[in-house]
Design an enzyme around this catalytic site. Sequence first.
Site, PDB file in Angstrom:
ATOM      1  N   SER D  63      41.580  44.859  43.158  1.00 34.56           N
ATOM      2  CA  SER D  63      41.092  43.499  43.424  1.00 34.56           C
ATOM      3  C   SER D  63      39.590  43.344  43.362  1.00 34.56           C
ATOM      4  O   SER D  63      39.080  42.221  43.354  1.00 34.56           O
ATOM      5  CB  SER D  63      41.568  43.032  44.790  1.00 34.56           C
ATOM      6  OG  SER D  63      42.960  42.861  44.786  1.00 34.56           O
ATOM      7  N   LYS D  66      38.254  41.118  40.844  1.00 34.28           N
ATOM      8  CA  LYS D  66      38.250  39.657  41.000  1.00 34.28           C
ATOM      9  C   LYS D  66      36.834  39.098  41.055  1.00 34.28           C
ATOM     10  O   LYS D  66      36.593  37.965  40.651  1.00 34.28           O
ATOM     11  CB  LYS D  66      39.036  39.273  42.258  1.00 34.28           C
ATOM     12  CG  LYS D  66      40.544  39.487  42.095  1.00 34.28           C
ATOM     13  CD  LYS D  66      41.320  39.386  43.409  1.00 34.28           C
ATOM     14  CE  LYS D  66      42.819  39.601  43.133  1.00 34.28           C
ATOM     15  NZ  LYS D  66      43.599  39.900  44.334  1.00 34.28           N
ATOM     16  N   TYR D 190      45.945  39.887  33.771  1.00 29.34           N
ATOM     17  CA  TYR D 190      45.684  40.122  35.195  1.00 29.34           C
ATOM     18  C   TYR D 190      45.937  41.585  35.576  1.00 29.34           C
ATOM     19  O   TYR D 190      45.117  42.224  36.220  1.00 29.34           O
ATOM     20  CB  TYR D 190      46.569  39.184  36.021  1.00 29.34           C
ATOM     21  CG  TYR D 190      46.439  39.367  37.500  1.00 29.34           C
ATOM     22  CD1 TYR D 190      45.379  38.809  38.198  1.00 29.34           C
ATOM     23  CD2 TYR D 190      47.384  40.100  38.218  1.00 29.34           C
ATOM     24  CE1 TYR D 190      45.250  38.978  39.568  1.00 29.34           C
ATOM     25  CE2 TYR D 190      47.270  40.275  39.587  1.00 29.34           C
ATOM     26  CZ  TYR D 190      46.199  39.719  40.257  1.00 29.34           C
ATOM     27  OH  TYR D 190      46.083  39.889  41.614  1.00 29.34           O
ATOM     28  N   TYR D 242      40.790  39.226  52.261  1.00 30.04           N
ATOM     29  CA  TYR D 242      42.029  38.545  52.645  1.00 30.04           C
ATOM     30  C   TYR D 242      41.934  38.097  54.091  1.00 30.04           C
ATOM     31  O   TYR D 242      40.925  37.509  54.486  1.00 30.04           O
ATOM     32  CB  TYR D 242      43.231  39.482  52.421  1.00 30.04           C
ATOM     33  CG  TYR D 242      43.207  40.124  51.074  1.00 30.04           C
ATOM     34  CD1 TYR D 242      43.177  39.342  49.913  1.00 30.04           C
ATOM     35  CD2 TYR D 242      43.189  41.504  50.931  1.00 30.04           C
ATOM     36  CE1 TYR D 242      43.143  39.924  48.663  1.00 30.04           C
ATOM     37  CE2 TYR D 242      43.158  42.089  49.684  1.00 30.04           C
ATOM     38  CZ  TYR D 242      43.136  41.290  48.547  1.00 30.04           C
ATOM     39  OH  TYR D 242      43.106  41.867  47.328  1.00 30.04           O
ATOM     40  N   VAL D 260      43.187  47.450  46.750  1.00 34.72           N
ATOM     41  CA  VAL D 260      44.186  48.341  47.341  1.00 34.72           C
ATOM     42  C   VAL D 260      44.112  49.760  46.807  1.00 34.72           C
ATOM     43  O   VAL D 260      44.772  50.660  47.317  1.00 34.72           O
ATOM     44  CB  VAL D 260      45.642  47.838  47.162  1.00 34.72           C
ATOM     45  CG1 VAL D 260      45.899  46.592  47.977  1.00 34.72           C
ATOM     46  CG2 VAL D 260      45.962  47.638  45.710  1.00 34.72           C
TER      47      VAL D 260
END
Lengths: 308, 308, 308, 308
Positions: D63, D66, D190, D242, D260
């Site tokens: 992530s 991102k 993605y 998050y 992760v």
Amino acid sequence: MDLQAIIDGIVSELEPRRGEGKVADYIPELAKVDPNQLGIAITTVNGKTYTSGDAETGFSIQSISKVFMLTLALGKIGEGIWRRVGREPSGSAFNSIVQLEHEHGIPRNPFINAGAIVVTDIVLAGHKPREAIGEFVHFMRFLADDNSIHIDEKVARSEQETGFRNYALGNFMRGFRNIKHPVDHVLGVYFHQCSLSMSCAQLSRAGIYLANRGTNPLTGFSVVSPRRSRRINALMLTCGHYDGSGDFAFHVGLPGKSGVGGGILAIAPGKASIAVWSPGLNEIGNSLLGAEALEMLATRTGWSVFGP
Amino acid sequence: MDLQAIIDGIVSELEPRRGEGKVADYIPELAKVDPNQLGIAITTVNGKTYTSGDAETGFSIQSISKVFMLTLALGKIGEGIWRRVGREPSGSAFNSIVQLEHEHGIPRNPFINAGAIVVTDIVLAGHKPREAIGEFVHFMRFLADDNSIHIDEKVARSEQETGFRNYALGNFMRGFRNIKHPVDHVLGVYFHQCSLSMSCAQLSRAGIYLANRGTNPLTGFSVVSPRRSRRINALMLTCGHYDGSGDFAFHVGLPGKSGVGGGILAIAPGKASIAVWSPGLNEIGNSLLGAEALEMLATRTGWSVFGP
Amino acid sequence: MDLQAIIDGIVSELEPRRGEGKVADYIPELAKVDPNQLGIAITTVNGKTYTSGDAETGFSIQSISKVFMLTLALGKIGEGIWRRVGREPSGSAFNSIVQLEHEHGIPRNPFINAGAIVVTDIVLAGHKPREAIGEFVHFMRFLADDNSIHIDEKVARSEQETGFRNYALGNFMRGFRNIKHPVDHVLGVYFHQCSLSMSCAQLSRAGIYLANRGTNPLTGFSVVSPRRSRRINALMLTCGHYDGSGDFAFHVGLPGKSGVGGGILAIAPGKASIAVWSPGLNEIGNSLLGAEALEMLATRTGWSVFGP
Amino acid sequence: MDLQAIIDGIVSELEPRRGEGKVADYIPELAKVDPNQLGIAITTVNGKTYTSGDAETGFSIQSISKVFMLTLALGKIGEGIWRRVGREPSGSAFNSIVQLEHEHGIPRNPFINAGAIVVTDIVLAGHKPREAIGEFVHFMRFLADDNSIHIDEKVARSEQETGFRNYALGNFMRGFRNIKHPVDHVLGVYFHQCSLSMSCAQLSRAGIYLANRGTNPLTGFSVVSPRRSRRINALMLTCGHYDGSGDFAFHVGLPGKSGVGGGILAIAPGKASIAVWSPGLNEIGNSLLGAEALEMLATRTGWSVFGP
């Protein structure tokens, strides 16, 4: 009781309101249907069918198929089905995904989309998609005793191309391992069973086993046990109209299942199976005139399960 | 059909299971009840009452009172009530506040706590709390034709001191202007009506108007119209057991309303009013043995509204 | 950097927009405030205060008090506070109760109403409500070094009479045992601390310890440790503007806390404490011109914590 | 300040705790990583890179990508991106779909999965999936000034085969027309960008533009404007972890983005870009030792944006 007079009266009283409601437009093929149609058919446990209005015109049964798919799945794996789908009203829209996240991929009941997708996954077990679709069509022809029943391939394709929300539901449950087959296969079958074309007359005959302790009085075949028949009726009453189920029970008082094609199947246990159809929907997505026709019918026949 | 033999048989078969389930402990006074009790009473539309087990012992009817308060409120303002409370199953726990926030202070139905608090607010209109409580007790004595029915003040006080969640619900809805009276007044009445003490025998008589087209066959008095009676039954079936309503319909197939005191009132339209009581609850908060007794009864009498 | 010129420039540029936004009207007393006001005050870590516009007019600090109550509570029970309230943005409105139900009565952070009510319950420990209110006023006078600071009793009463949602939150958390004192007491203190009246000049002085490693440069008193000061700033940045916190960080880039009275306190760590005030609110409930003034200020000073 | 000594000290103090936390196992390929690894790299705005521990070993950035995809998308369509994705913390898990239903298919921010899928859809515009993947790899090599950076195809395939939840998110948003390309294409890109393999040293260099007003001091290239750089940092601080973003801000006090795979990129504006890596995760899904290392680093350097 003169059922023919009753349904003729209802169709005639609703005549000026034909076209009310809003035809489902999220499936392009359904949006093309003429909204000015209204049909009623009643098949009694004595085996007689009464029709009025556009009761012989075929329409897309859509979610009404969920009742028959549930019947098929119960026949295959019995009450084990309830480990994968619940039996409670959802308290939310037919295609909501919120509940699925909160309840770990177990849909609330077999009559919301997520639940019907699980049921389809169960029916699919051991089959290729094409075989499962064939089995379902065969089952419906058997129930209605009518070999002309068929799937409208245009509708099926239209759904397949635009059913993103259903793909979301399927993948979401697959993530929770509550869908066992490839999502594409399951939804292929799902979209086809929704796209079955039937008339009110055919539909009222197909559903008569639910009014007659599980046995079709026309053919004499036992479809399900009396107990299972009662239970399917109970599910239709509490969960058959998405988040409008309470309201339908309040006004009509019969187990029922609606579809966005404008059809509703209702069961008067011990008495009759009733199919109505009118394409215009109310805001919850149930046939507007269809629901009104059923309320009039329940009042005039005294068939409400909640008392005469 | 020998009803006496049927209910004696049920009580005797459940004998070894007395004490199963978990007595409600969030209201301290209720936690003191002896769990080993089980009673059944049936009052038929012919006016006969059959009892078995501990059917003459008084217990706290708790949420079962919501059916009678709804009847009172409908008598006061009629269908206007539905502008302030919905008619759909909630899909959540009996005391959930989530739905209220999402739906602007309008409870989903009159049988969850929030809905019953609104109903109480309606019954309170134009009265002092003490008067409203008096009117309710009077109404219950009238329905059951029994002047010994009374409120257990200890239970009422116990609820009042610990019912924080209900105060939260009341204040929350007051913020949305869906409660018109001071929250303390409304909850004073609410806690008292929940604390009514009745036996199965009394309760089955009080509910008989719902099985008999709105009229009490014992006294001949019309309580509600046939249509309203059907509608209350419909609400009991779809919403009477919180988030276990679907399951109750599936297994028992009768309109019913449960209370955390362990009582359940069930209606067999056109046939009888049934009250069962056993204090141990299942995980959803309905009487464990009470629900089993009703399932056995429905099977043996063929009274399920979904077919024999 | 000429801070006086910068804030004079901002006030003058915003001159034509005075009155924009919507004054909070859910607290009747607040609705009476003249919307055409705009003030800015900056107190630097060197101890100088710069003011422009209506910077000496008192206004209701409302939720800005939550920063100071948190400081008080941390002083009383230290990091143990985090067992009763979280440190995460809420993702919902300032008075939402949904999250509380999902997370068992533990509010997401001390800057939403529910969290501040828990903080108030902590400050109340061992005191009568009147004493706790007195302690808070005393603390604020100490921080701002100004004994004229006082509570506006009219506003406090106005909130007390209409704050149903806050009573709902308090009772709801009491049900989860996360409020230890009678809800009436806790909310009595809560409504009073919200009703503190301060000017921008006073507020910027009161907050300067957060820009100066926990020590007030004006008085030399250490209010909190450097680490605790950083942590309070972190909470203001992630949670200080309800569901608009992300947006405020994106546009302004400073820890801040807004109140529905139209005030915002912002901290430039190592540099200054800034108070702005203009009663008109944006749709999330933060001062419309206040937020704009802070964005202009952050740009012109290069004080954003995310880089010059 | 001796940065080398600081990070060597941290790695050595955490030595006995290597292996703590739980390696992500929902992507089979990631579960195979040796958990006993720990690396730190710091690149300062002066262009120097300091490393300690396993700082040269490649790992799956997951992530963290991102942040870079957002930078790419902002470069393509500018602030128009905010019509399709929000800027607020989500208050829920990284892969929650609940919020999407409540907010009509608009993800809360670009750093939860749904938001990053929309960002990917934007980057994909006008390209074939393969080209978009190529552009991203090219961009990362350019940022880190290192042509050895590449995608781990095994990881990409592993994600593609098990990423049902992401397919659900993509289809769900496609249903709301917030995804424009076929979901398979978008997710193909993605999953590949998540599967980029980089070392701490490479990652700290790639992120240095965010600490240096948008310009890479190593190459002199301007990647984004100072304002955009601040805004990306603000998003990392409020939304980068998050539902643990508040906690990270509270403890570390730096904008950061976790993956992760066990990596975290953190930015000290005006000072340095920091990359840490350790595969064991805490319960929210962030690197357990990575977060601890960053808290130690922030304390020892005084780099917290909330004050020294």
